[in-house]
Design a protein around this motif. Sequence first.
Motif, mmCIF file in Angstrom:
data_model
loop_
_atom_site.group_PDB
_atom_site.id
_atom_site.type_symbol
_atom_site.label_atom_id
_atom_site.label_comp_id
_atom_site.label_asym_id
_atom_site.label_seq_id
_atom_site.Cartn_x
_atom_site.Cartn_y
_atom_site.Cartn_z
ATOM 1 N N LYS A 145 60.365 36.017 42.461
ATOM 2 C CA LYS A 145 59.260 36.677 41.779
ATOM 3 C C LYS A 145 58.529 35.699 40.866
ATOM 4 N N SER A 146 57.305 36.028 40.549
ATOM 5 C CA SER A 146 56.488 35.195 39.668
ATOM 6 C C SER A 146 57.045 35.206 38.244
ATOM 7 N N ALA A 147 56.808 34.127 37.524
ATOM 8 C CA ALA A 147 57.197 34.053 36.115
ATOM 9 C C ALA A 147 56.230 34.811 35.221
ATOM 10 N N PHE A 148 55.140 35.307 35.783
ATOM 11 C CA PHE A 148 54.115 36.040 35.027
ATOM 12 C C PHE A 148 53.996 37.453 35.593
ATOM 13 N N GLU A 149 53.996 38.429 34.715
ATOM 14 C CA GLU A 149 53.777 39.807 35.143
ATOM 15 C C GLU A 149 52.316 40.069 35.464
ATOM 16 N N GLN A 150 51.441 39.302 34.819
ATOM 17 C CA GLN A 150 50.010 39.406 35.055
ATOM 18 C C GLN A 150 49.362 38.103 34.611
ATOM 19 N N PRO A 151 48.147 37.831 35.047
ATOM 20 C CA PRO A 151 47.489 36.592 34.619
ATOM 21 C C PRO A 151 47.340 36.547 33.096
ATOM 22 N N PRO A 152 47.559 35.383 32.466
ATOM 23 C CA PRO A 152 47.385 35.266 31.011
ATOM 24 C C PRO A 152 45.981 35.668 30.584
ATOM 25 N N GLU A 153 45.885 36.104 29.390
ATOM 26 C CA GLU A 153 44.607 36.576 28.861
ATOM 27 C C GLU A 153 43.579 35.441 28.857
ATOM 28 N N GLY A 154 42.409 35.765 29.365
ATOM 29 C CA GLY A 154 41.325 34.795 29.400
ATOM 30 C C GLY A 154 41.270 33.969 30.665
ATOM 31 N N ILE A 155 42.231 34.168 31.591
ATOM 32 C CA ILE A 155 42.255 33.403 32.834
ATOM 33 C C ILE A 155 41.727 34.276 33.958
ATOM 34 N N GLN A 156 40.706 33.804 34.625
ATOM 35 C CA GLN A 156 40.133 34.504 35.766
ATOM 36 C C GLN A 156 40.824 34.020 37.043
ATOM 37 N N SER A 157 41.491 34.948 37.713
ATOM 38 C CA SER A 157 42.209 34.585 38.937
ATOM 39 C C SER A 157 41.732 35.477 40.074
ATOM 40 N N GLU A 158 41.323 34.823 41.167
ATOM 41 C CA GLU A 158 40.857 35.585 42.322
ATOM 42 C C GLU A 158 41.986 36.390 42.945
ATOM 43 N N THR A 159 43.148 35.795 43.043
ATOM 44 C CA THR A 159 44.309 36.489 43.601
ATOM 45 C C THR A 159 45.504 36.275 42.681
ATOM 46 N N PHE A 160 46.368 37.266 42.626
ATOM 47 C CA PHE A 160 47.588 37.155 41.823
ATOM 48 C C PHE A 160 48.760 37.613 42.683
ATOM 49 N N GLU A 161 49.629 36.667 43.021
ATOM 50 C CA GLU A 161 50.800 36.956 43.837
ATOM 51 C C GLU A 161 52.002 37.166 42.920
ATOM 52 N N GLN A 162 52.641 38.323 43.045
ATOM 53 C CA GLN A 162 53.781 38.643 42.199
ATOM 54 C C GLN A 162 55.102 38.117 42.753
ATOM 55 N N LYS A 163 55.147 37.767 44.055
ATOM 56 C CA LYS A 163 56.373 37.242 44.643
ATOM 57 C C LYS A 163 56.039 36.489 45.925
ATOM 58 N N THR A 164 57.012 35.758 46.405
ATOM 59 C CA THR A 164 56.850 35.022 47.656
ATOM 60 C C THR A 164 58.159 35.049 48.422
ATOM 61 N N LYS A 165 58.051 34.964 49.735
ATOM 62 C CA LYS A 165 59.225 34.878 50.603
ATOM 63 C C LYS A 165 59.435 33.467 51.134
ATOM 64 N N ASP A 166 58.487 32.579 50.866
ATOM 65 C CA ASP A 166 58.518 31.239 51.475
ATOM 66 C C ASP A 166 58.560 30.128 50.434
ATOM 67 N N MET A 167 59.281 30.324 49.357
ATOM 68 C CA MET A 167 59.366 29.271 48.343
ATOM 69 C C MET A 167 60.113 28.067 48.899
ATOM 70 N N ASN A 168 59.602 26.876 48.621
ATOM 71 C CA ASN A 168 60.256 25.643 49.034
ATOM 72 C C ASN A 168 59.967 24.585 47.972
ATOM 73 N N VAL A 169 60.923 24.372 47.093
ATOM 74 C CA VAL A 169 60.761 23.474 45.952
ATOM 75 C C VAL A 169 61.988 22.583 45.852
ATOM 76 N N ILE A 170 61.771 21.307 45.585
ATOM 77 C CA ILE A 170 62.862 20.354 45.354
ATOM 78 C C ILE A 170 62.868 19.980 43.881
ATOM 79 N N LEU A 171 64.027 20.112 43.237
ATOM 80 C CA LEU A 171 64.194 19.769 41.829
ATOM 81 C C LEU A 171 65.060 18.522 41.704
#
Length: 625
Positions: A411-437
């Motif tokens: 799930k996203s670390a944000f419940e909604q876009p921060p105040e003052g940020i204009q976002s065309e799309t807001f994805e609340q979760k993903t099934k295809d995360m691929n990150v290397i730490l």
Amino acid sequence: MSTRFTTWLSMLFIAILFCALVLLNNQLLSAYRVDLTENKVYSLSQGSEQILTEIDEPLNLYFFFSDKAAKNMTTLRNYAARVQSLLEEYAERSNGKIKLHILDPEPFSEKEDKADQFGLTAANIGTAGEAVYLGLGATNALDDQQVIAFFDPQQERFLEYEISKLIYQLVNPKQVKVTLLTDLPVGGGQNPMTGEFEQPWTFYTQLQQLYVVDKIASDATELPKGTDVLIVAHPKNLSEELLFSIDQYVMQGGRALIFVDPHNESDQMSMLTGAGMGANSSNLARLFDAWGVDFDPQYVLLDAYAGLDVRTQTGDVARHFGFVGLSPNELNATDVTTSNLDLINGASFGIFKKSPRSGLRWNDLIHSTENSDLIDSAQYAQTREPLALSQAYKSDNKQYVLATRLTGNVKSAFEQPPEGIQSETFEQKTKDMNVILVGDTDLLSDRFWVQQSSFFGQTITTPFANNGDFVTNAVENLAGSNALISIRSRGTFARPFDKVEQLKLVAEQKFREQEKILQQQLDETESQLSQLQEQQGEGGALVISSQQQQAIDDFMEQKIQIRKSLREVRHQLDKDIENLGNLIKFVNIVVAPLLLVLLLMGARRLLRSRYNPNKAFSVAKEGQA
């Protein structure tokens, strides 16, 4: 006579039926295959089949193998047959989109010229030193080319991945765009500590040679459009807008390679400003919390076994437990990013732990040895002497995760876009995360993996570790599609001969024992000769008594005998292996078919004895009587 005629007629009928069934199988059933191997080495994975469905133009694959030159190379020929069989499987599954060409590039032939045009590598491994090709060239409808210069049998487990990657790159020939988010001086420039001009970091130069690289700093508010792979190196004090942009990039299927560090040894600005403890550490706490990743920058890894030797202030050489060199034993051999690496050097690594609430799949890429401990990062920063670190070290007898790959649902670390940020799309979760730490940023700096020298005014860099290879491997892998990334290492088609390996180990042990005896005797003789030299007077001649000469002659004779015994051990090893091979051939060629024939004959006799028409008729006739 009629019985013999019937037997011959039956055999002829069986032969005709056999040929007809083979012809029928080749014509009608060739598309249907059953892979009975343990690791399914002759089948394509789901990711490869998905890549084949995305082919929208015809592809030509040219498989080059020097069949005649490799006539006596059984192992190489078997592997070439394995590669060819897999390529034929690709062509069969492509619905006619892939056309496979099998070429034998004989010397001074047009096929050899074609192999040279692709830039394939010829290995001089023939019996007479002739060039042997074992590579693949490929083109699409636009004449874009991709090659596999040489199929290395040692990398067989990644054979399917390499072929699928080649096909994917032909289907998607556009250049990869990499965004590098960092405040580290990777681009070179004037050193604020010394005032000298420094060259760009080597890993950054390599990325620019391979990809389109867009570098941004931590004061940016969003990521550039069209980013294929995001690299975050030493993130500190990122704004809410930039964190949201990174979060949404990942939620929309973007791939990221993130380097964080509890203590960056190369953070010159923190050293220059004299900031407090922890100022040169980095973290992405908000995103990590949402991903179920625990990374505490207050602890630094100490590894007694993997520690590197450094020169102290007094000029001595000591092992630094915080500067570590990670060998293949600490690298994941089944992941393409680390499988072919020999050494990764770094300093003051941080560790990752999986939170109980994490639903992601972890595939650890780098870990410490079991001779590891954690130390407070503030104490580590104040301790400059390697000896003091070794005294503070206490082994935990456990391995720590230093780099890992995260995949799956999150799930996203944000419940909604921060105040003052204009976002065309807001994805609340993903099934295809691929990150290397990766828990270190120092491995990116040159001093841990390359040596620089000046040659006629040009700077020549010579790597002594694989840090740069790790970065480029990770970027290349993350730049692929989900189908390509999903292809894991496969098994090998060659099964080990355990008995042969056991024979080798026994013979090797005998060889080592004999070698040790010989070495001891050599040391004793050298000691005796040195004593004789000490007895020699200045300017005098060396006089050897008859007893000493006899001792030396006896030793030389014994030395010859021991060398002979060493040759006999090797000869006996080859003889035992040859006898074992002959026995296996005899069992497979003679004993097994003979047993099968005897078994069939026994079964036939058993069936005839259970039901004999003549015997049944005679019994019935006696009953009537």
